[in-house]
Design an enzyme around this catalytic site. Structure first.
Site, PDB file in Angstrom:
ATOM      1  CB  SER A 124      -0.859  -0.029   1.262  1.00  0.00           C
ATOM      2  OG  SER A 124      -1.413   1.231   1.508  1.00  0.00           O
ATOM      3  CE1 TYR A 149      -4.051  -2.948   5.598  1.00  0.00           C
ATOM      4  CE2 TYR A 149      -3.650  -0.615   5.193  1.00  0.00           C
ATOM      5  CZ  TYR A 149      -3.873  -1.890   4.713  1.00  0.00           C
ATOM      6  OH  TYR A 149      -3.905  -2.114   3.361  1.00  0.00           O
ATOM      7  CE  LYS A 153      -1.557  -4.628   3.451  1.00  0.00           C
ATOM      8  NZ  LYS A 153      -1.757  -5.934   2.830  1.00  0.00           N
TER       9      LYS A 153
HETATM   10  P1  NAD Z   1     -10.962  -7.400   1.265  1.00  0.00           P
HETATM   11  O1  NAD Z   1     -11.122  -7.379   2.747  1.00  0.00           O
HETATM   12  O2  NAD Z   1     -12.139  -7.159   0.416  1.00  0.00           O
HETATM   13  O3  NAD Z   1     -10.319  -8.796   0.825  1.00  0.00           O
HETATM   14  C1  NAD Z   1      -9.442  -9.530   1.638  1.00  0.00           C
HETATM   15  C2  NAD Z   1      -9.884 -10.982   1.593  1.00  0.00           C
HETATM   16  O4  NAD Z   1      -8.992 -11.771   2.387  1.00  0.00           O
HETATM   17  C3  NAD Z   1     -11.289 -11.211   2.161  1.00  0.00           C
HETATM   18  O5  NAD Z   1     -12.014 -12.023   1.256  1.00  0.00           O
HETATM   19  C4  NAD Z   1     -11.057 -11.920   3.475  1.00  0.00           C
HETATM   20  O6  NAD Z   1     -12.127 -12.772   3.803  1.00  0.00           O
HETATM   21  C5  NAD Z   1      -9.754 -12.664   3.186  1.00  0.00           C
HETATM   22  N1  NAD Z   1      -8.937 -12.967   4.365  1.00  0.00           N
HETATM   23  C6  NAD Z   1      -8.531 -12.108   5.334  1.00  0.00           C
HETATM   24  N2  NAD Z   1      -7.757 -12.758   6.228  1.00  0.00           N
HETATM   25  C7  NAD Z   1      -7.663 -14.037   5.812  1.00  0.00           C
HETATM   26  C8  NAD Z   1      -6.989 -15.180   6.306  1.00  0.00           C
HETATM   27  N3  NAD Z   1      -6.257 -15.134   7.435  1.00  0.00           N
HETATM   28  N4  NAD Z   1      -7.082 -16.343   5.619  1.00  0.00           N
HETATM   29  C9  NAD Z   1      -7.826 -16.411   4.488  1.00  0.00           C
HETATM   30  N5  NAD Z   1      -8.478 -15.351   3.973  1.00  0.00           N
HETATM   31  C10 NAD Z   1      -8.396 -14.188   4.626  1.00  0.00           C
HETATM   32  O7  NAD Z   1      -9.785  -6.383   0.925  1.00  0.00           O
HETATM   33  P2  NAD Z   1      -9.311  -5.805  -0.492  1.00  0.00           P
HETATM   34  O8  NAD Z   1      -9.720  -4.392  -0.566  1.00  0.00           O
HETATM   35  O9  NAD Z   1      -9.685  -6.734  -1.580  1.00  0.00           O
HETATM   36  O10 NAD Z   1      -7.742  -5.811  -0.269  1.00  0.00           O
HETATM   37  C11 NAD Z   1      -6.929  -6.891  -0.693  1.00  0.00           C
HETATM   38  C12 NAD Z   1      -5.509  -6.641  -0.203  1.00  0.00           C
HETATM   39  O11 NAD Z   1      -5.044  -5.395  -0.725  1.00  0.00           O
HETATM   40  C13 NAD Z   1      -5.370  -6.545   1.305  1.00  0.00           C
HETATM   41  O12 NAD Z   1      -4.158  -7.182   1.689  1.00  0.00           O
HETATM   42  C14 NAD Z   1      -5.292  -5.062   1.568  1.00  0.00           C
HETATM   43  O13 NAD Z   1      -4.589  -4.759   2.742  1.00  0.00           O
HETATM   44  C15 NAD Z   1      -4.553  -4.580   0.321  1.00  0.00           C
HETATM   45  N6  NAD Z   1      -4.807  -3.173   0.014  1.00  0.00           N
HETATM   46  C16 NAD Z   1      -6.103  -2.749  -0.157  1.00  0.00           C
HETATM   47  C17 NAD Z   1      -6.363  -1.402  -0.402  1.00  0.00           C
HETATM   48  C18 NAD Z   1      -7.766  -0.931  -0.561  1.00  0.00           C
HETATM   49  O14 NAD Z   1      -7.985   0.293  -0.445  1.00  0.00           O
HETATM   50  N7  NAD Z   1      -8.744  -1.773  -0.849  1.00  0.00           N
HETATM   51  C19 NAD Z   1      -5.295  -0.483  -0.500  1.00  0.00           C
HETATM   52  C20 NAD Z   1      -3.993  -0.947  -0.344  1.00  0.00           C
HETATM   53  C21 NAD Z   1      -3.761  -2.304  -0.093  1.00  0.00           C
HETATM   54  N1  UFG Z   2     -12.724  10.714   3.547  1.00  0.00           N
HETATM   55  C1  UFG Z   2     -13.760  11.536   3.944  1.00  0.00           C
HETATM   56  N2  UFG Z   2     -14.879  10.953   4.451  1.00  0.00           N
HETATM   57  C2  UFG Z   2     -15.016   9.616   4.591  1.00  0.00           C
HETATM   58  C3  UFG Z   2     -13.942   8.773   4.192  1.00  0.00           C
HETATM   59  C4  UFG Z   2     -12.817   9.374   3.684  1.00  0.00           C
HETATM   60  O1  UFG Z   2     -13.669  12.750   3.836  1.00  0.00           O
HETATM   61  O2  UFG Z   2     -16.059   9.158   5.086  1.00  0.00           O
HETATM   62  C5  UFG Z   2     -11.525  11.343   2.955  1.00  0.00           C
HETATM   63  C6  UFG Z   2     -10.249  11.069   3.728  1.00  0.00           C
HETATM   64  O3  UFG Z   2     -10.066  12.030   4.745  1.00  0.00           O
HETATM   65  C7  UFG Z   2      -9.205  11.148   2.623  1.00  0.00           C
HETATM   66  C8  UFG Z   2      -9.943  10.617   1.376  1.00  0.00           C
HETATM   67  O4  UFG Z   2     -11.332  10.765   1.680  1.00  0.00           O
HETATM   68  O5  UFG Z   2      -8.854  12.491   2.374  1.00  0.00           O
HETATM   69  C9  UFG Z   2      -9.654   9.153   1.102  1.00  0.00           C
HETATM   70  O6  UFG Z   2      -9.898   8.400   2.276  1.00  0.00           O
HETATM   71  P1  UFG Z   2     -10.018   6.798   2.240  1.00  0.00           P
HETATM   72  O7  UFG Z   2     -10.358   6.359   3.620  1.00  0.00           O
HETATM   73  O8  UFG Z   2     -10.909   6.376   1.138  1.00  0.00           O
HETATM   74  O9  UFG Z   2      -8.555   6.333   1.826  1.00  0.00           O
HETATM   75  P2  UFG Z   2      -7.157   6.596   2.547  1.00  0.00           P
HETATM   76  O10 UFG Z   2      -6.291   7.311   1.561  1.00  0.00           O
HETATM   77  O11 UFG Z   2      -7.313   7.175   3.881  1.00  0.00           O
HETATM   78  O12 UFG Z   2      -6.640   5.106   2.755  1.00  0.00           O
HETATM   79  C10 UFG Z   2      -6.688   4.133   1.705  1.00  0.00           C
HETATM   80  C11 UFG Z   2      -6.845   2.745   2.320  1.00  0.00           C
HETATM   81  C12 UFG Z   2      -5.618   2.375   3.081  1.00  0.00           C
HETATM   82  C13 UFG Z   2      -4.419   2.510   2.202  1.00  0.00           C
HETATM   83  C14 UFG Z   2      -4.337   3.905   1.602  1.00  0.00           C
HETATM   84  C15 UFG Z   2      -3.221   3.995   0.597  1.00  0.00           C
HETATM   85  O13 UFG Z   2      -7.951   2.725   3.224  1.00  0.00           O
HETATM   86  O14 UFG Z   2      -5.727   1.023   3.443  1.00  0.00           O
HETATM   87  O15 UFG Z   2      -5.549   4.200   0.920  1.00  0.00           O
HETATM   88  O16 UFG Z   2      -3.332   2.973  -0.324  1.00  0.00           O
HETATM   89  F1  UFG Z   2      -3.315   2.298   2.963  1.00  0.00           F
END
Ligand code: NAD
Ligand code: UFG
Length: 338
Positions: A124, A149, A153
């Site tokens: 991330s 979190y 990472k």
């Molecule tokens: P998500 O929660 O939708 O998907 C994660 C999946 O992993 C889920 O289906 C959950 O049931 C499964 N899971 C969690 N722990 C597990 C375990 N111990 N064993 C087996 N399955 C397990 O999340 P996502 O948005 O699809 O994110 C996927 C990955 O990308 C994550 O590692 C997350 O940290 C990373 N990531 C996501 C974002 C984002 O904004 N969505 C940003 C940066 C990084």
């Molecule tokens: N925001 C609001 N209201 C809300 C939610 C978010 O104003 O209800 C704003 C936040 O303050 C920020 C922007 O919208 O300025 C984006 O916020 P998000 O929560 O959607 O995303 P972040 O950038 O805070 O974090 C996301 C993921 C993290 C990841 C990061 C970088 O949640 O897991 O992007 O990849 F680490």
């Protein structure tokens, strides 16, 4: 030969599985469904008109994972399984370190025993902390994540770099996602957060369908273009294409590689709200409130490294991202429970 997708039922994982099936890969999904629904994979298979193998279980269960590798001819692993709620990670750090770090350690041990050494990890942009210079390239030093979190990472990235150093047979991609949003164009799969969404776009989408009365915008006094936070939103389909490109690259490159997956363009919260209103025709009520603790003012990627080395670049606009989110949310107002 099969690709193992951990967390394949989740938001990004399900889009990845669909793309792999369309590209004719054999796919094995391992998921414990702690934050997802098996319905997502049923829909993926129906869109692809192909089956994937779904094994329910936890990646921290070493005997279970050993069995998955014994029973399938796995050649590479896309590792999405993990917990991702920033706020929850502050109140339950042990849960986050256990799932995200122990889970990855267990996976690596099992892969090593099975002789599988191609791994793509979901990292991330949070690892950059509060970077001062935009855009952020991969050689920008990692910062201090503000929550467990983010730290999980960063720790996993460091562990994986050590693993790659220890044995030249490993090929590991550390993909630093910026802000994944959007949904598959069919409107059949998308992001389905449990409870109140933590992230902006799912929140806006739930306001648009009437599940939430109004959006709270966290801070209107940042030194940004309009005072609200700026992020690099990237369409989940572009993100998935970046994984495919990275996975193909690992077939010929050894060691640990880092690639940013972002568009290179920052959008403010107000720009996201305006774009969503435009594509949905719905009014999004909002109130600007105090900043959210731990938030950074702005963050966007320099994606040129991925373009040069992977031949990959994001193609979808903010409008595309919002239109696809709207299609998913309006067809499935209660997500997979609709
Ligand atoms: P998500 O929660 O939708 O998907 C994660 C999946 O992993 C889920 O289906 C959950 O049931 C499964 N899971 C969690 N722990 C597990 C375990 N111990 N064993 C087996 N399955 C397990 O999340 P996502 O948005 O699809 O994110 C996927 C990955 O990308 C994550 O590692 C997350 O940290 C990373 N990531 C996501 C974002 C984002 O904004 N969505 C940003 C940066 C990084
Ligand atoms: N925001 C609001 N209201 C809300 C939610 C978010 O104003 O209800 C704003 C936040 O303050 C920020 C922007 O919208 O300025 C984006 O916020 P998000 O929560 O959607 O995303 P972040 O950038 O805070 O974090 C996301 C993921 C993290 C990841 C990061 C970088 O949640 O897991 O992007 O990849 F680490």
């Amino acid at each position: 030969m099969a690709v193992l997708v951990t967390g394949g039922a989740g938001y990004i994982g399900s889009h990845m599985v669909l793309s792999l099936l369309k590209e004719a890969y054999e796919v094995v999904v391992v998921d414990n469904f702690c934050n997802s629904s098996p319905e997502a994979l049923r829909r993926v298979c129906s869109i692809a008109e192909r089956e994937c193998s779904v094994v329910e279980g936890d990646i921290r269960d070493e005997a279970f994972l050993d069995k998955v590798f014994k029973e399938n001819d796995i050649t590479e692993v896309l590792h999405f399984a993990g917990l991702k709620a920033v706020g929850e990670s502050v109140s339950a750090p042990l849960k986050y370190y256990d799932n995200n770090i122990t889970g990855t350690l267990t996976l690596c041990r099992v892969m090593q025993r099975a002789g599988v050494r191609n791994l793509v990890f979901s990292s991330s942009a949070t690892v950059y902390g509060d970077a001062k210079n935009m855009p952020i390239s991969e050689d920008c030093p990692t910062g201090t994540p503000t929550n467990p979190y983010g730290r999980s990472k960063l720790i996993v990235e460091e562990i994986l770099r050590d693993v790659a150093k220890s044995d030249p047979e490993w090929s590991i991609a550390l993909l630093r996602y910026f802000n994944p949003v959007g949904a598959h164009e069919s409107g059949l799969i998308g992001e389905d957060p449990m409870g109140e969404p933590n992230n902006l776009v799912p929140y806006v989408a739930q306001v648009a369908v009437g599940r939430r009365p109004r959006l709270s915008i966290f801070g209107g006094d940042y030194q940004t273009k309009d005072g609200t936070g700026v992020r690099d939103y990237i369409h989940v389909e572009d993100l998935v294409a970046g994984h495919l490109a990275a996975m193909k690259k690992l077939a010929t490159e050894k060691g640990a590689k880092i690639w940013n997956l972002g568009t290179g363009h920052g959008s403010s919260v107000l720009e996201v709200v305006e774009a969503f209103q435009r594509v949905s025709g719905r009014d999004i009520s909002y109130t600007i409130i105090d900043r959210r603790e731990g938030d950074i003012p702005e963050c966007w990627a320099d994606p040129s490294h991925a373009k040069k080395e992977l031949g990959w670049a994001a193609t979808k606009s903010l409008n595309d991202m919002m239109a696809d989110t709207w299609r998913w949310q309006s067809k499935n107002p209660d997500g997979y429970r609709s």
